[in-house]
Design an enzyme around this catalytic site. Sequence first.
Site, PDB file in Angstrom:
ATOM      1  N   HIS A 173     -37.093  83.066   4.521  1.00 42.45           N
ATOM      2  CA  HIS A 173     -37.162  84.488   4.843  1.00 42.45           C
ATOM      3  C   HIS A 173     -38.151  84.808   5.957  1.00 42.45           C
ATOM      4  CE1 HIS A 173     -38.038  88.791   4.200  1.00 42.45           C
ATOM      5  NE2 HIS A 173     -36.742  88.840   3.934  1.00 42.45           N
ATOM      6  N   GLU A 197     -39.242  70.216  -6.188  1.00 41.40           N
ATOM      7  CA  GLU A 197     -39.730  71.202  -5.219  1.00 41.40           C
ATOM      8  C   GLU A 197     -40.566  72.192  -6.020  1.00 41.40           C
ATOM      9  OE1 GLU A 197     -37.046  72.784  -2.269  1.00 41.40           O
ATOM     10  OE2 GLU A 197     -38.110  74.703  -2.269  1.00 41.40           O
ATOM     11  N   GLU A 219     -28.992  73.983  -1.961  1.00 48.10           N
ATOM     12  CA  GLU A 219     -29.544  74.549  -3.195  1.00 48.10           C
ATOM     13  C   GLU A 219     -28.397  75.024  -4.051  1.00 48.10           C
ATOM     14  OE1 GLU A 219     -32.164  77.705  -2.146  1.00 48.10           O
ATOM     15  OE2 GLU A 219     -33.589  76.383  -1.167  1.00 48.10           O
ATOM     16  N   HIS A 274     -28.341  77.905   0.285  1.00 51.37           N
ATOM     17  CA  HIS A 274     -28.112  78.108  -1.150  1.00 51.37           C
ATOM     18  C   HIS A 274     -26.712  78.674  -1.337  1.00 51.37           C
ATOM     19  CE1 HIS A 274     -29.807  80.061  -5.121  1.00 51.37           C
ATOM     20  NE2 HIS A 274     -28.685  79.373  -5.324  1.00 51.37           N
ATOM     21  N   HIS A 309     -30.430  83.697   5.220  1.00 54.60           N
ATOM     22  CA  HIS A 309     -30.445  85.098   5.644  1.00 54.60           C
ATOM     23  C   HIS A 309     -29.768  85.339   6.986  1.00 54.60           C
ATOM     24  CE1 HIS A 309     -32.225  86.064   1.967  1.00 54.60           C
ATOM     25  NE2 HIS A 309     -33.294  85.319   2.182  1.00 54.60           N
ATOM     26  N   ARG A 334     -23.134  85.561  -2.172  1.00 55.53           N
ATOM     27  CA  ARG A 334     -23.611  86.774  -1.475  1.00 55.53           C
ATOM     28  C   ARG A 334     -23.994  86.501  -0.025  1.00 55.53           C
ATOM     29  NH1 ARG A 334     -29.342  87.816  -4.496  1.00 55.53           N
ATOM     30  NH2 ARG A 334     -28.008  87.764  -6.331  1.00 55.53           N
TER      31      ARG A 334
END
Length: 236
Positions: free
Chosen positions: A213, A150, A69, A42, A9, A48
């Site tokens: 996050h 995981e 990831e 990731h 993020h 994105r």
Amino acid sequence: MKLGVNIDHVATLRQARGGAAPEPVYAAAIAEQAGASGITVHLREDRRHIQDRDVRLLRETVQTKLNLEMAVAPDVMEVALQVRPQCCCLVPERRQEVTTEGGLDVAGQLAQVRNCVVKMQSVGTVVSLFIAPEEEQIIAAAKSGAQFIELHTGSFANAKGESEQNFELDRLIIAAEKAHSLGLRVNAGHGLDYFNAHLMHHVPYLEELNIGHSIISRAVFTGLAQAVREMLDIIK
Ligand code: PXP
């Protein structure tokens, strides 16, 4: 229990303007200096947030370990095989989802998963599979040859009320015991925050929590180093 910090993020914020700031490489260095045991990113198929250049740069700059990831998809596999991260975690991916919603269906695509595990291990990468705490998936994960699973803690994190939360916690405990009995090593992550992460101490054999996050959100107000240290205080 160790802490892997997911910095996706930081890149989400950068992509909002398409410029250079904030720089994920700086975020990784700060998180490591604050005590993170690893940095997770990731590389989504739609790119994105994290970009190919981030993965390449982080592979060179991360001092602890880089955990990539990735979906079981040829395009991302190609990058991963070139970059050779210390660890990777195979995750399911749906284009429209806001975040990784469910666990990887290892049982339903064992041959493809095994193929990906073998390829990543051939370049020295330790492989983990992001799965729901379900017996069928754990048995399939053991068959795949991956070293780690995981456990997806999303249902636990979203549980409403104490009894639902205890139910989800029990599922994680049973899953961790099963995985350990089959020789798998166990990490966990997704949706963990400053209010629920301490409960992961009830889950046996957990080696590392991957948290993104909530740490990046707190960092907006406290700074990243402080946000990482506060999470470390909780899980230690
Ligand atoms: N582990 C995996 C496999 C994930 O896909 C994610 C989300 O990218 C996380 C952990 C971290 O989840 P969160 O951002 O909710 O802490």
